[in-house]
Design a protein around this motif. Sequence first.
Motif, short mmCIF file in Angstrom:
data_model
loop_
_atom_site.label_atom_id
_atom_site.label_comp_id
_atom_site.label_asym_id
_atom_site.label_seq_id
_atom_site.Cartn_x
_atom_site.Cartn_y
_atom_site.Cartn_z
N UNK A 190 -45.11 18.36 -72.81
CA UNK A 190 -46.52 19.24 -73.18
C UNK A 190 -47.55 18.41 -72.35
N UNK A 191 -48.12 19.21 -71.68
CA UNK A 191 -49.11 18.51 -70.75
C UNK A 191 -48.48 17.95 -69.52
N UNK A 192 -47.13 18.09 -69.18
CA UNK A 192 -46.69 17.35 -68.15
C UNK A 192 -45.92 16.25 -68.71
N UNK A 193 -45.97 16.01 -69.84
CA UNK A 193 -45.48 14.73 -70.32
C UNK A 193 -44.34 14.86 -71.28
N UNK A 194 -43.38 14.23 -70.86
CA UNK A 194 -42.08 14.40 -71.84
C UNK A 194 -41.96 13.91 -73.09
N UNK A 195 -41.61 14.55 -74.06
CA UNK A 195 -41.27 13.90 -75.31
C UNK A 195 -39.68 13.84 -75.73
N UNK A 196 -39.29 12.70 -76.06
CA UNK A 196 -37.89 12.57 -76.10
C UNK A 196 -37.39 12.91 -77.56
#
Length: 647
Positions: A190-196
């Motif tokens: 989301x928004x270029x950021x990874x969510x683990x």
Amino acid sequence: MTDVYKVDAAFAARAGIDKAEYQRQYQASVDDPDAFWGEVANRIDWYRKPTQIRDVSYALEDFRIRWYGDGELNASVNCLDRHLATRADKTALVWEADDPATPAKHVSYRELHQRVCKLANALRALGVQKGDRVTIYLPMIVEAAVAMLACARIGAIHSVVFGGFSPTSIADRVSDCASKLIITADEGVRGGRKVPLKANVDAALKLPGTTTVETVLVVRHTGGAVDMQMPRDRWYDAVVDAQPETCEPERMNAEDPLFILYTSGSTGKPKGVLHTTGGYLVYASYTHEVVFDLKDSDIYWCTADVGWVTGHTYIVYGPLANGATAVMFEGVPNYPDVSRFWDVVDKHKVTIFYTAPTAIRALMREGDAPVKKASRASLRLLGTVGEPINPEAWRWYHDVVGDSRLPIVDTWWQTETGGALISPLPGATDLKPGSATLPLPGVQPALVDANGTRLEGAVDGNLVLLDSWPGQMRTVYGDHQRFIDTYFKTYPGTYFTGDGCRRDADGYYWITGRVDDVINVSGHRIGTAEVESALVSHPKVAEAAVVGFPHDIKGQGIYAYVTLIAGEQESDELLKELVQHVRKEIGPIASPDFLQWAPGLPKTRSGKIMRRILRKIAENAPDQLGDTSTLADPSVVDSLVKHRRIG
Ligand code: WTA
């Protein structure tokens, strides 16, 4: 004086429902609800058509809510199979990735049907049976819709957990419904950021109460590295790919559960709102058509996440039951820049756009240029949901995003209601900025005072519903008494919404916000009790009180008062640590916006925290504290006022 935006004559001429038709339907629905809802049910394909339409009593001694009780159907068949004869090649879902450079995917009804059947077969092969619970913890990818429909096909009850929730929140929800299987992905983006996501599931399954989970299916989405713990963890593809492309659907009774969705209340842990199959599907599909004046040619985009009820009803079940084309967006409004929504509108020629006031306010702050860069010529209708929209944001949405030419449907509803209850119909209802306007056919709102007395005319009060509608929740999973106590005891004989509301001289409804201890942060419900219990679970915290305060973008922000254990030192580091602690316990959406040290909390002599006072301090209105004479120690208030957040 509020301005009125009259129904556009050209829109009304093409609309399914105009003013006269709305009035006719509304009257018919009140005069003979059985006939009205019996007729509406014909929009759904039944194995066995219901002959019993409604069986409802809100009386505590004789309580029951049943709709279409002898009907039989399958929700996935209604969302998929029945479209294959006429629109197999029509796009069911358009998937738009977080990164605009990733090609979009167009999934036809034929392909969606195959994918759902394959997963449904895989779930059966893994031992999932009718009535079993399956937890879905996925990003906004096509598999999320596939997973929900695959559960529906075999009669398993899905419980979707929003991808922003923490391991503790996942564990709470898994253990409450004793989930047998979890469907997740390696990571979300989301928004270029990874969510683990998978790592969060791993952490959740180390927590107590989660041993019912036998299998974790993992979708390979980003390709990020994950720990696979065999035999529990299985790659989704490996299990699903070889399955047959058809799957015999389960014949479900109308009152068999379809899904559980956890939502915050004013007390205790989030409750599992349970929706059943027949009434929910009829209501989702009916409201999706009338509220959005749906046409076969529409490209419909709801920006919600499937982790919330809006995603359930108005991305998956409503649109697909109606054979519509729905956009599913993985990303966020401000990535890679604040034109993203409008770029996606142009890219996919979106005709109906449905979002939350918090997103509108955030984008409004960026000015008109990022909107005007995009043409938005394909749009014909705008919508909002999730919280009250302030008239200023409404006008900006109307004038700038809608080029002063598009109607806006401000839809009021709740996880509990299954679908919209108060909303304009775009071809029928004159609009007033900030008002959700009028009840849909079959919906009977009323306002009551604190004693439960019915209030008539133009007045402020507590919003209740006098009678049931098919999409109403049926119970709190595993705790039917809590369901009755929460919604039907406050004002006997009615369903209490928890919302305050004003009705104007034209009979228009203006939702003023929650009157209980629920805060609405960026359209997400958070119970003050949940945040308080997260705070006091920190070893240095003795006591905490949490209230909402007005926030320009989020609608409401979270304001926490914290009392430390004797001997612990207040410090900026500890403050940050506590905010982090809440994020870890619940998830980022519950992060306090402001945390104030409270050497003492204002309490009555019987020890009850006086939240009214804390709310006024948080609102920066110390001159409106009212009567503080009943406090055990009035001096604590002076100290809190002195150290309050200002500005
Ligand atoms: C609020 C979201 C004003 C309300 C569908 C309700 C709204 C709570 C509106 C339910 C609206 C939702 N205008 N307030 N159009 N829509 N709300 O369960 O306080 O996440 O009780 O369901 O959101 O939130 P929930």
